[in-house]
Design an enzyme around this catalytic site. Structure first.
Site: not given
Length: 374
Positions: A120, A125, A128, A131, A226
């Site tokens: 993360r 990104q 990911d 996500s 998280y």
């Protein structure tokens, strides 16, 4: 090099790469084999793959001859055993939650990458998948709730009088939660959101929702965005606060999960029984223990008129765009390891290392090594 794309098992309607992504992959000087009807449930037929430059093969041929296999759901061990010894397996293998498969890959000297392990970080990104799929889940959860709720989401001024907007409570303001907030607001609901991370407050407010604050949360900057486990004192204060808001809510959508652990219990049985008949709870964490005490995975439970929907793979309910997003994540990752049409694994790259379950039977990802050492 041959890259194989398999048809997903069971009710999984997504596909690892849509034809448009396959066309990009082929431009990197690789050959792509697609299993017959692999994309049919995502509205991509075999002809579209052929037009993109791919070749249609049966499952056995792909398993036995492909140098790299791309999928979403984990393969069964009996199918992995059919792969070439040096073939590389990609998928959302749930490597942290499926120790038997992880151990099988290690014991059989396999090389495998599990896409949910993508770090993360800002650089990662674009790769990911968690996500991307959480975006789909958050959006779809609100639509499911709106369909089940026996009243309107928005405020209406009618000849029969005014209709007040539905009150929606979102628990967890990660990617899924934020998408749920945005969707519920677009539908005209009054939205409240809770998250243990104070960093989420600004994002919640920016979307027009009201933030439910519970003081005393423990945070960890190293947790990758998280939530982390909390003290018993805080958890009780949290449950009491959620209980008060839940009694006024028409819809609750729960999205809170902690990697590698059971989902935190946020909605107690007493809370469900105190809610208004006709209310709806959508529990996106049902498959990992559930945020609601009474939710059941892939089932709808009715408690005194309160319907609790335990959902897992909501992304499969929107296979076309979910597959498009997943495929884009794949392409962004594969750029790191495909050079001149061949596989080049650079384990000095933290994204490659973090995502690799094992290489020729040796654990690579620090998270997998940690589990192996415990």
């Amino acid at each position: 090099m041959i890259i194989g794309i398999l048809k997903e098992p069971g009710d999984e309607s997504r596909v690892a790469l849509l034809p448009e992504a396959v066309k990009t992959l082929i431009s990197w000087k690789v050959t792509v084999w697609v299993e017959k009807d692999a994309g049919s449930r995502a509205f991509a037929d075999d002809e579209l793959y052929i037009e993109s430059g791919a070749k249609i093969h049966n499952r056995e041929e792909i398993l036995q001859q492909a140098d790299m296999i791309l999928g979403i759901q984990p393969l069964e061990e009996k199918e992995i055993s059919k792969m070439k010894s040096d073939a590389v397996l990609f998928g959302q293998l749930n490597a942290l939650y499926n120790p038997s498969l992880t151990q099988y890959l290690i014991n059989n000297n396999r090389t495998a990458f599990s896409m949910e392990l993508v770090p993360r970080t800002t650089r990662a990104q674009a790769m990911d998948v968690l996500s991307s799929m959480a975006t789909v889940s958050g959006y779809k959860a609100v639509l499911m709730a709106a369909d089940l709720l026996p009243r309107f989401f928005p405020m209406f001024m009618t000849a029969a009088g005014s209709i007040t907007p539905a009150r929606v409570l979102i628990l967890g303001a990660g990617v899924a939660g934020l998408q749920a907030i945005a969707t519920a607001k677009r539908l005209g609901a009054t939205v409240f959101a809770f998250d243990v991370r104070q960093a989420a407050k600004e994002e919640v407010l920016s979307l027009g929702a009201k933030f439910v604050d519970v003081e005393g949360a423990k945070e960890d900057k190293g947790a990758g965005g998280y939530a982390v486990e909390q003290t018993e004192e805080y958890l009780q204060k949290q449950k009491d606060t959620i209980h008060e808001h839940a009694m006024k809510a028409d819809v609750i959508i729960t999205t809170a999960q902690i990697p590698g652990r059971k989902a935190p219990l946020l909605v107690e049985e007493r809370t469900v029984r105190a809610m208004k008949p006709g209310s709806v709870i959508i529990d996106l964490a049902a498959s990992s223990g559930g945020n609601c005490a009474l939710s059941q995975p892939e089932s709808t439970v009715d408690i005194n008129g309160v319907r609790i929907v335990g959902v897992g793979n909501l992304a499969a309910k929107m296979p076309q765009d979910a597959s498009k997003m997943y495929g884009k994540n794949y392409l962004n990752f594969l750029k790191l390891i495909i050079k001149d049409g061949e596989i080049h694994l650079n384990f000095e790259d933290d994204i490659v290392t973090g995502t690799c379950v094992c290489h020729k039977g040796k654990p690579v990802s620090p998270r997998i090594i940690q589990i192996q050492n415990n």
